[in-house]
Design a protein around this motif. Structure first.
Motif, PDB file in Angstrom:
ATOM      1  N   THR A  98       0.815  -1.218   0.000  1.00  0.00           N
ATOM      2  CA  THR A  98       0.000   0.000   0.000  1.00  0.00           C
ATOM      3  C   THR A  98       0.847   1.267   0.000  1.00  0.00           C
ATOM      4  O   THR A  98       0.301   2.378  -0.009  1.00  0.00           O
ATOM      5  CB  THR A  98      -0.936   0.019   1.214  1.00  0.00           C
ATOM      6  OG1 THR A  98      -0.156  -0.070   2.418  1.00  0.00           O
ATOM      7  CG2 THR A  98      -1.909  -1.146   1.173  1.00  0.00           C
ATOM      8  N   GLY A  99       2.180   1.125   0.032  1.00  0.00           N
ATOM      9  CA  GLY A  99       3.063   2.279  -0.024  1.00  0.00           C
ATOM     10  C   GLY A  99       3.297   2.969   1.305  1.00  0.00           C
ATOM     11  O   GLY A  99       3.949   4.020   1.351  1.00  0.00           O
ATOM     12  N   LYS A 100       2.817   2.390   2.394  1.00  0.00           N
ATOM     13  CA  LYS A 100       2.989   3.015   3.703  1.00  0.00           C
ATOM     14  C   LYS A 100       4.366   2.735   4.303  1.00  0.00           C
ATOM     15  O   LYS A 100       4.909   3.557   5.048  1.00  0.00           O
ATOM     16  CB  LYS A 100       1.917   2.520   4.678  1.00  0.00           C
ATOM     17  CG  LYS A 100       0.489   2.908   4.311  1.00  0.00           C
ATOM     18  CD  LYS A 100      -0.490   2.350   5.341  1.00  0.00           C
ATOM     19  CE  LYS A 100      -1.920   2.755   5.039  1.00  0.00           C
ATOM     20  NZ  LYS A 100      -2.871   2.184   6.030  1.00  0.00           N
ATOM     21  N   VAL A 101       4.905   1.566   3.995  1.00  0.00           N
ATOM     22  CA  VAL A 101       6.114   1.079   4.669  1.00  0.00           C
ATOM     23  C   VAL A 101       7.071   0.496   3.653  1.00  0.00           C
ATOM     24  O   VAL A 101       6.654  -0.109   2.661  1.00  0.00           O
ATOM     25  CB  VAL A 101       5.738   0.001   5.714  1.00  0.00           C
ATOM     26  CG1 VAL A 101       6.978  -0.684   6.264  1.00  0.00           C
ATOM     27  CG2 VAL A 101       4.918   0.613   6.852  1.00  0.00           C
ATOM     28  N   LYS A 102       8.360   0.679   3.903  1.00  0.00           N
ATOM     29  CA  LYS A 102       9.390  -0.056   3.166  1.00  0.00           C
ATOM     30  C   LYS A 102      10.190  -0.870   4.164  1.00  0.00           C
ATOM     31  O   LYS A 102      10.330  -0.489   5.335  1.00  0.00           O
ATOM     32  CB  LYS A 102      10.306   0.887   2.380  1.00  0.00           C
ATOM     33  CG  LYS A 102      11.212   1.747   3.241  1.00  0.00           C
ATOM     34  CD  LYS A 102      12.147   2.576   2.360  1.00  0.00           C
ATOM     35  CE  LYS A 102      13.031   3.494   3.208  1.00  0.00           C
ATOM     36  NZ  LYS A 102      13.915   4.341   2.379  1.00  0.00           N
ATOM     37  N   LEU A 103      10.705  -2.006   3.708  1.00  0.00           N
ATOM     38  CA  LEU A 103      11.495  -2.890   4.564  1.00  0.00           C
ATOM     39  C   LEU A 103      12.916  -2.972   4.043  1.00  0.00           C
ATOM     40  O   LEU A 103      13.146  -3.243   2.870  1.00  0.00           O
ATOM     41  CB  LEU A 103      10.885  -4.297   4.571  1.00  0.00           C
ATOM     42  CG  LEU A 103      11.692  -5.359   5.322  1.00  0.00           C
ATOM     43  CD1 LEU A 103      11.522  -5.174   6.830  1.00  0.00           C
ATOM     44  CD2 LEU A 103      11.275  -6.760   4.915  1.00  0.00           C
ATOM     45  N   VAL A 104      13.877  -2.719   4.928  1.00  0.00           N
ATOM     46  CA  VAL A 104      15.298  -2.873   4.610  1.00  0.00           C
ATOM     47  C   VAL A 104      15.803  -4.098   5.372  1.00  0.00           C
ATOM     48  O   VAL A 104      15.703  -4.157   6.597  1.00  0.00           O
ATOM     49  CB  VAL A 104      16.106  -1.627   5.021  1.00  0.00           C
ATOM     50  CG1 VAL A 104      17.587  -1.824   4.697  1.00  0.00           C
ATOM     51  CG2 VAL A 104      15.561  -0.382   4.335  1.00  0.00           C
ATOM     52  N   TYR A 105      16.312  -5.086   4.639  1.00  0.00           N
ATOM     53  CA  TYR A 105      16.794  -6.320   5.258  1.00  0.00           C
ATOM     54  C   TYR A 105      18.308  -6.260   5.414  1.00  0.00           C
ATOM     55  O   TYR A 105      19.027  -6.026   4.447  1.00  0.00           O
ATOM     56  CB  TYR A 105      16.421  -7.522   4.394  1.00  0.00           C
ATOM     57  CG  TYR A 105      16.814  -8.858   4.998  1.00  0.00           C
ATOM     58  CD1 TYR A 105      15.892  -9.603   5.728  1.00  0.00           C
ATOM     59  CD2 TYR A 105      18.101  -9.373   4.836  1.00  0.00           C
ATOM     60  CE1 TYR A 105      16.247 -10.832   6.287  1.00  0.00           C
ATOM     61  CE2 TYR A 105      18.458 -10.593   5.394  1.00  0.00           C
ATOM     62  CZ  TYR A 105      17.529 -11.310   6.117  1.00  0.00           C
ATOM     63  OH  TYR A 105      17.894 -12.520   6.662  1.00  0.00           O
ATOM     64  N   ARG A 106      18.783  -6.510   6.631  1.00  0.00           N
ATOM     65  CA  ARG A 106      20.220  -6.521   6.894  1.00  0.00           C
ATOM     66  C   ARG A 106      20.626  -7.854   7.515  1.00  0.00           C
ATOM     67  O   ARG A 106      20.038  -8.305   8.496  1.00  0.00           O
ATOM     68  CB  ARG A 106      20.625  -5.359   7.800  1.00  0.00           C
ATOM     69  CG  ARG A 106      20.526  -4.016   7.082  1.00  0.00           C
ATOM     70  CD  ARG A 106      20.989  -2.870   7.924  1.00  0.00           C
ATOM     71  NE  ARG A 106      20.854  -1.613   7.197  1.00  0.00           N
ATOM     72  CZ  ARG A 106      20.796  -0.413   7.762  1.00  0.00           C
ATOM     73  NH1 ARG A 106      20.877  -0.318   9.086  1.00  0.00           N
ATOM     74  NH2 ARG A 106      20.668   0.665   7.030  1.00  0.00           N
ATOM     75  N   ASP A 107      21.654  -8.438   6.937  1.00  0.00           N
ATOM     76  CA  ASP A 107      22.129  -9.745   7.370  1.00  0.00           C
ATOM     77  C   ASP A 107      22.758  -9.677   8.758  1.00  0.00           C
ATOM     78  O   ASP A 107      23.445  -8.718   9.106  1.00  0.00           O
ATOM     79  CB  ASP A 107      23.202 -10.286   6.419  1.00  0.00           C
ATOM     80  CG  ASP A 107      22.745 -10.299   4.970  1.00  0.00           C
ATOM     81  OD1 ASP A 107      21.524 -10.320   4.732  1.00  0.00           O
ATOM     82  OD2 ASP A 107      23.613 -10.276   4.089  1.00  0.00           O
ATOM     83  N   VAL A 108      22.533 -10.731   9.518  1.00  0.00           N
ATOM     84  CA  VAL A 108      23.236 -10.970  10.774  1.00  0.00           C
ATOM     85  C   VAL A 108      23.902 -12.338  10.649  1.00  0.00           C
ATOM     86  O   VAL A 108      23.301 -13.292  10.156  1.00  0.00           O
ATOM     87  CB  VAL A 108      22.276 -10.968  11.977  1.00  0.00           C
ATOM     88  CG1 VAL A 108      22.959 -11.494  13.234  1.00  0.00           C
ATOM     89  CG2 VAL A 108      21.749  -9.558  12.230  1.00  0.00           C
ATOM     90  N   TYR A 109      25.146 -12.434  11.088  1.00  0.00           N
ATOM     91  CA  TYR A 109      25.887 -13.695  10.977  1.00  0.00           C
ATOM     92  C   TYR A 109      26.297 -14.183  12.353  1.00  0.00           C
ATOM     93  O   TYR A 109      27.037 -13.498  13.049  1.00  0.00           O
ATOM     94  CB  TYR A 109      27.145 -13.498  10.124  1.00  0.00           C
ATOM     95  CG  TYR A 109      26.874 -12.859   8.783  1.00  0.00           C
ATOM     96  CD1 TYR A 109      25.940 -13.395   7.915  1.00  0.00           C
ATOM     97  CD2 TYR A 109      27.547 -11.709   8.392  1.00  0.00           C
ATOM     98  CE1 TYR A 109      25.685 -12.814   6.692  1.00  0.00           C
ATOM     99  CE2 TYR A 109      27.304 -11.121   7.166  1.00  0.00           C
ATOM    100  CZ  TYR A 109      26.368 -11.674   6.314  1.00  0.00           C
ATOM    101  OH  TYR A 109      26.118 -11.098   5.102  1.00  0.00           O
ATOM    102  N   PHE A 110      25.805 -15.360  12.749  1.00  0.00           N
ATOM    103  CA  PHE A 110      26.348 -15.980  13.943  1.00  0.00           C
ATOM    104  C   PHE A 110      26.745 -17.421  13.700  1.00  0.00           C
ATOM    105  O   PHE A 110      27.046 -18.156  14.641  1.00  0.00           O
ATOM    106  CB  PHE A 110      25.411 -15.866  15.150  1.00  0.00           C
ATOM    107  CG  PHE A 110      23.977 -16.231  14.898  1.00  0.00           C
ATOM    108  CD1 PHE A 110      23.018 -15.240  14.891  1.00  0.00           C
ATOM    109  CD2 PHE A 110      23.587 -17.542  14.687  1.00  0.00           C
ATOM    110  CE1 PHE A 110      21.684 -15.567  14.684  1.00  0.00           C
ATOM    111  CE2 PHE A 110      22.268 -17.873  14.483  1.00  0.00           C
ATOM    112  CZ  PHE A 110      21.303 -16.874  14.482  1.00  0.00           C
TER     113      PHE A 110
END
Length: 229
Positions: A98-110
């Motif tokens: 709907t254009g309200k939100v954007k998602l930025v995905y950032r990797d985590v490494y364990f």
């Protein structure tokens, strides 16, 4: 919620040659070599800072959306898989599309397997990243139990091939030591700056949040959206 390895410990493991974290399976007649610490260090030492691989932010939704979610997650984290499989589809339907939100995905490494999965997910570029990520999370309970380093590597490789990545390109991605080192450094910088200690974790318009149910997410996102108007 899964606790992550402290950044200092991760950096030490990488500097010492990786051990459990970055050691990779060897090439076999039916398999491929994945990036190990020695390869990563050798590649990075040969390249100047100007030649360092570019790390692309993976963004889902309208870049100009008024609300931003930054998700920190690992491909081997079961709580991250649950969020991806159960909560994110509802957020995508009601807020991202709907254009309200954007998602930025950032990797985590364990662990090394999460790093290998990230190398596969990123191999297709931004156009394929979220589709491959969905496949990795949807099948997490099976590929993480493949029984050996080589078995897990082969299962991840199958996902890349199923996503339409050519064999040669996939092999190159999975053996890119310089990219691996750049990703580790990128993760360290992000996790330190945003004080990330567990996965999944979220930064919504600069404010930290832990994992939540969809209903709780919706309440928070509505508040941020209204504030942005």
């Amino acid at each position: 919620m899964t606790r992550i390895l402290p950044v200092a410990a991760l950096a030490t493991a990488f500097a010492l040659g990786g051990g459990w974290l970055l050691e990779a399976p060897r090439v076999t007649p039916t398999g491929i070599a994945l990036p190990g610490a020695a390869a990563a260090q050798e590649a990075s030492s040969e390249a100047s800072s100007d030649e360092a691989p570019e790390i692309i932010e993976m963004v889902k939704g309208d870049a100009d959306a008024p609300v931003e979610i930054v998700e920190y997650a690992s491909f081997t984290c079961p709580h991250c898989a649950r969020f991806s499989n159960e909560v994110l589809p509802q957020i995508e339907e009601n807020y991202i599309k709907t254009g309200k939100v954007k998602l930025v995905y950032r990797d985590v490494y364990f662990d090394k397997y999460g790093m290998w999965a990230a190398m596969v997910a990123r191999c297709g570029g931004p156009e394929k990243f979220f589709g491959i990520s969905d496949m990795i999370y949807e099948t997490q309970s099976s590929w993480v139990k493949a029984g050996s380093d080589q078995g897990i590597a082969d299962e991840l490789r199958k996902i890349g091939l199923m996503a339409g990545i050519g064999k040669e390109k996939l092999d190159a991605c999975m053996n890119d030591g310089a990219k691996l080192k750049a990703l580790v450094e990128w993760y360290q910088e992000n996790a330190t700056r945003d004080d990330i200690s567990a996965t999944p974790s979220f930064i919504i318009d600069g404010k930290p949040y832990s994992n939540m149910s969809y209903d709780d997410f919706a309440e928070v996102l509505d508040e941020h959206y209204e504030a942005a108007q």
